[in-house]
Design a protein around this motif. Structure first.
Motif, short mmCIF file in Angstrom:
data_model
loop_
_atom_site.label_atom_id
_atom_site.label_comp_id
_atom_site.label_asym_id
_atom_site.label_seq_id
_atom_site.Cartn_x
_atom_site.Cartn_y
_atom_site.Cartn_z
N ALA A 175 53.82 65.38 62.39
CA ALA A 175 53.19 64.21 62.99
C ALA A 175 51.68 64.21 62.74
O ALA A 175 51.09 63.17 62.42
CB ALA A 175 53.49 64.16 64.48
N ALA A 176 51.04 65.37 62.88
CA ALA A 176 49.60 65.45 62.65
C ALA A 176 49.26 65.20 61.19
O ALA A 176 48.29 64.50 60.87
CB ALA A 176 49.09 66.83 63.08
N ARG A 177 50.07 65.76 60.28
CA ARG A 177 49.82 65.52 58.86
C ARG A 177 50.05 64.05 58.51
O ARG A 177 49.30 63.47 57.71
CB ARG A 177 50.77 66.41 58.04
CG ARG A 177 50.60 67.91 58.28
CD ARG A 177 49.56 68.51 57.37
NE ARG A 177 49.33 69.91 57.69
CZ ARG A 177 50.05 70.92 57.21
NH1 ARG A 177 51.10 70.67 56.45
NH2 ARG A 177 49.74 72.17 57.51
N LEU A 178 51.09 63.44 59.10
CA LEU A 178 51.35 62.03 58.85
C LEU A 178 50.22 61.15 59.36
O LEU A 178 49.93 60.10 58.78
CB LEU A 178 52.67 61.60 59.50
CG LEU A 178 53.96 62.04 58.82
CD1 LEU A 178 55.16 61.55 59.61
CD2 LEU A 178 54.03 61.50 57.40
N LEU A 192 45.37 68.67 69.68
CA LEU A 192 44.50 69.58 68.93
C LEU A 192 44.71 69.44 67.42
O LEU A 192 43.76 69.47 66.63
CB LEU A 192 44.76 71.02 69.36
CG LEU A 192 44.30 71.42 70.76
CD1 LEU A 192 44.74 72.83 71.09
CD2 LEU A 192 42.78 71.29 70.87
N LEU A 193 45.96 69.30 67.01
CA LEU A 193 46.25 69.14 65.60
C LEU A 193 45.68 67.83 65.06
O LEU A 193 45.15 67.78 63.93
CB LEU A 193 47.76 69.18 65.36
CG LEU A 193 48.43 70.54 65.55
CD1 LEU A 193 49.95 70.40 65.47
CD2 LEU A 193 47.95 71.54 64.51
N LEU A 194 45.78 66.77 65.84
CA LEU A 194 45.21 65.48 65.42
C LEU A 194 43.68 65.58 65.29
O LEU A 194 43.09 65.05 64.34
CB LEU A 194 45.58 64.39 66.42
CG LEU A 194 47.06 63.99 66.48
CD1 LEU A 194 47.27 62.95 67.57
CD2 LEU A 194 47.53 63.44 65.14
N LYS A 195 43.05 66.27 66.23
CA LYS A 195 41.60 66.46 66.16
C LYS A 195 41.21 67.26 64.92
O LYS A 195 40.22 66.95 64.24
CB LYS A 195 41.12 67.18 67.42
CG LYS A 195 39.62 67.32 67.52
CD LYS A 195 39.22 67.99 68.83
CE LYS A 195 37.70 68.13 68.92
NZ LYS A 195 37.29 68.79 70.19
N LYS A 196 42.00 68.28 64.60
CA LYS A 196 41.73 69.09 63.39
C LYS A 196 41.87 68.24 62.13
O LYS A 196 41.05 68.33 61.21
CB LYS A 196 42.71 70.26 63.35
CG LYS A 196 42.52 71.19 62.16
CD LYS A 196 43.65 72.14 62.01
CE LYS A 196 44.88 71.49 61.45
NZ LYS A 196 44.69 71.09 60.02
N TYR A 222 52.00 68.89 52.33
CA TYR A 222 52.69 70.13 52.01
C TYR A 222 51.78 71.28 51.59
O TYR A 222 52.15 72.44 51.73
CB TYR A 222 53.70 69.89 50.89
CG TYR A 222 54.72 68.84 51.22
CD1 TYR A 222 55.70 69.07 52.18
CD2 TYR A 222 54.73 67.62 50.58
CE1 TYR A 222 56.64 68.12 52.49
CE2 TYR A 222 55.67 66.65 50.87
CZ TYR A 222 56.62 66.90 51.83
OH TYR A 222 57.55 65.95 52.14
N LEU A 223 50.59 70.98 51.05
CA LEU A 223 49.77 72.05 50.48
C LEU A 223 48.35 72.12 51.02
O LEU A 223 47.41 72.30 50.25
CB LEU A 223 49.71 71.90 48.94
CG LEU A 223 51.01 72.10 48.19
CD1 LEU A 223 50.78 71.90 46.70
CD2 LEU A 223 51.57 73.48 48.43
N PRO A 224 48.12 71.95 52.34
CA PRO A 224 46.76 72.16 52.85
C PRO A 224 46.39 73.64 52.78
O PRO A 224 47.26 74.51 52.67
CB PRO A 224 46.84 71.69 54.32
CG PRO A 224 48.14 70.97 54.43
CD PRO A 224 49.04 71.51 53.38
#
Length: 533
Positions: free
Chosen positions: A116-119, A4-8, A96-98
């Motif tokens: 991991a999703a942010r990366l 879900l995080l990757l999709k977002k 860090y700042l979304p």
């Protein structure tokens, strides 16, 4: 949860293609497909075409010299450089700042999944920039040198390892930026200076690239031997593209270790950096007397504070302010030889060089159009200015004064430095100064007039009124057209027969007439329009 995080993250990256923020509605499937097609066309045709041409120029000479590893090393380094610079500026904000930082951190989500999703989004940005360099290079090599199973595997492995290294490098640089930004003051000014330095470095490398490339190809064997003996890791890196099993294993192991260390660093420092508010300095309260300012000074200070607080506003609408002092120094440094060359070029048309000087000054002034988006930048808080017990004309006049202050002073510095290097008759200098000041005022008044008539107040990102609004476009292209008319009228039309002073006085007269007309419109109709917005 990770899925879900990757999709977002994917939706956030490509959200402008799915959602029209200006109209506040979802785009149609056809519109989304067209946006993606246009994006792919620009990436493939523009950037991909440039690096395909470079690959063709490098590949055949280096392959014939048995230096294929040097070819892959050079193109790989360019891919790493472009990928890192393309994604590092978004890494700090993306990691860090979304905007949803506080919301996600308040949920029972493992930090490792969030990182991991942010990366993954950072990886996609780096991959997008690096692959337009290394993929054409690999394909060109396969076409010229032939393709074997090991060469095919080596090209794919090199492309993947470069993307991983770009991710690692971007994360490390983003972490450094995060640490430094916690201690910096005046971040917007520093961001502008860093951007200008990067632009200057880019153009320096661009103009030097041809000579560097010729020197490299002429002495490829010598440079190849030196790199192989003194920079053996670079030789291994290039050998990956040739399908060397030993090089692939060593480079892959090194990349894995570097990425593992980066992952540990991010996992341990993510929460502290993501929740940090920066360094705050404690101050002891001391009673002081506030200095009273006039209404005009307070409004001008407000406009200047808004301008200096936004790097996008400064870079896009005030580039001339930063370039004029650079031009003044350049004139003192190389002005004599330049003016001597121009005098020899235009020896048959006297007065052409001073007109060309006015054209350059006009072009520098046209880079400053702070007044054009200033009304739109008020956005939803426009009512605050309208509700103040202040004459509306004073509000508009402050926006004009800001552009005049940030443009006229550095412009006069350029004129003074030119007068030192290129002596002109006093009357000619006076005409140049009058033209420069009258045109600067014309640019400010016309930009503000367009801003009042065609404001964009419903934006969600300040880049919209700064870069995409009609007042900015009309002001920018209008200044370009004025510049062309100034020089073409002197050379192509019989303007040179009038002589420089008379010809430029005609433009000064027209400028002053337009200044008076725009001034009166803004003071009367413009104020009424602003109050009714």
């Amino acid at each position: 949860m990770l899925k879900l995080l990757l999709k977002k993250q994917l939706f956030e990256i490509f959200s402008p293609y799915f959602y029209d923020a200006k109209k506040n509605k979802v785009r149609s499937k056809v519109s989304t497909a067209l946006y993606f097609a246009l994006f792919a066309l620009l990436i493939v045709s523009l950037l991909g075409g440039i690096f395909t041409f470079l690959s063709v120029k490098l590949c055949a000479p280096l392959v014939s010299a048995n230096l294929s590893w040097l070819y892959f090393a050079l193109m790989g380094l360019i891919a790493v450089l472009l990928g890192a610079f393309g994604s590092v500026f978004n890494t700090y904000a993306g990691l860090y700042l979304p905007k949803d930082n506080d919301l996600l951190l308040s949920m029972p989500i493992p930090v490792s999944s969030l990182v991991a999703a942010r990366l993954f989004s950072v990886y996609l940005m780096g991959l997008m920039y690096s692959i337009v360099v290394i993929l054409p290079a690999v394909i060109v090599y396969w076409v010229i040198a032939g393709i074997t199973p090991f060469l095919f595997l080596g090209g794919l492995v090199l492309t993947f390892l470069i993307s991983v290294f770009v991710l690692t490098l971007s994360c490390v640089l983003g972490w450094v930026v995060a640490k430094i930004s916690q201690k910096l003051k005046h971040k917007s000014v520093i961001a502008v200076l860093a951007s200008l330095a990067f632009i200057a470095l880019y153009y320096f490398v661009y103009f030097k690239a041809q000579s560097i490339l010729q020197e490299l190809l002429a002495n490829a064997a010598v440079y190849g031997a030196q790199i192989k003996s003194s920079a053996y890791p670079l030789y291994l890196f290039g050998s990956v593209g040739m399908g060397n099993p030993k090089a692939m294993l060593i480079v892959a192991a090194v990349m894995t270790v570097l990425f593992g260390l980066t992952w540990m660093l991010l996992s341990r420092s993510f929460l502290s950096l993501a929740t940090s508010t920066g360094k705050t300095k404690r101050r002891k309260y001391r009673e002081t007397t506030s200095r009273q300012r006039s209404i005009d000074a307070a409004l001008l200070g407000r406009e200047l504070a808004h301008f200096t607080a936004s790097p996008s506003y400064m870079l896009n609408c005030g580039l001339g302010t930063f370039l004029m002092p650079v031009c003044a120094v350049a004139v003192l440094w190389k002005g004599k030889s330049l003016f001597a060359m121009l005098d020899a070029m235009f020896v048959d048309t006297p007065g052409s060089v001073p007109v060309l000087l006015c054209v350059i000054l006009c072009g520098l002034v046209s880079m400053n159009f702070m007044a054009a988006p200033s009304i739109s930048l008020e956005g939803k808080s426009l009512w605050l200015m309208q509700s103040l017990p202040v004459d509306t004309w004073k509000i508009l006049r402050a926006k004009i004064r800001m552009q005049m202050l940030l443009t006229a002073l550095p412009l006069l510095l350029c004129i003074a430095c030119t007068a030192i290097i290129y002596p002109l008759p006093p009357i000619w200098l006076l005409v140049i100064a009058l033209f420069a000041v009258s045109y600067t005022l014309l640019a400010a008044l016309s930009g503000l007039m367009l801003g009042v008539k065609m404001p964009t107040l419903t934006w969600t990102n300040e880049l919209m009124p700064i870069k995409q609004s009609a007042p900015v476009m009309l002001t920018l292209f209008g200044g370009m057209g004025y510049t062309v008319l100034l020089f073409a009228g002197f050379l192509l039309l019989p303007g040179w027969m009038l002589g420089f002073p008379v010809y430029m006085c005609c433009f000064v007269g027209v400028n002053l007439i337009l200044d008076v007309m725009l001034y009166r419109w803004l003071k009367n109709t413009g104020c009424a329009r602003f109050a009714a917005l």
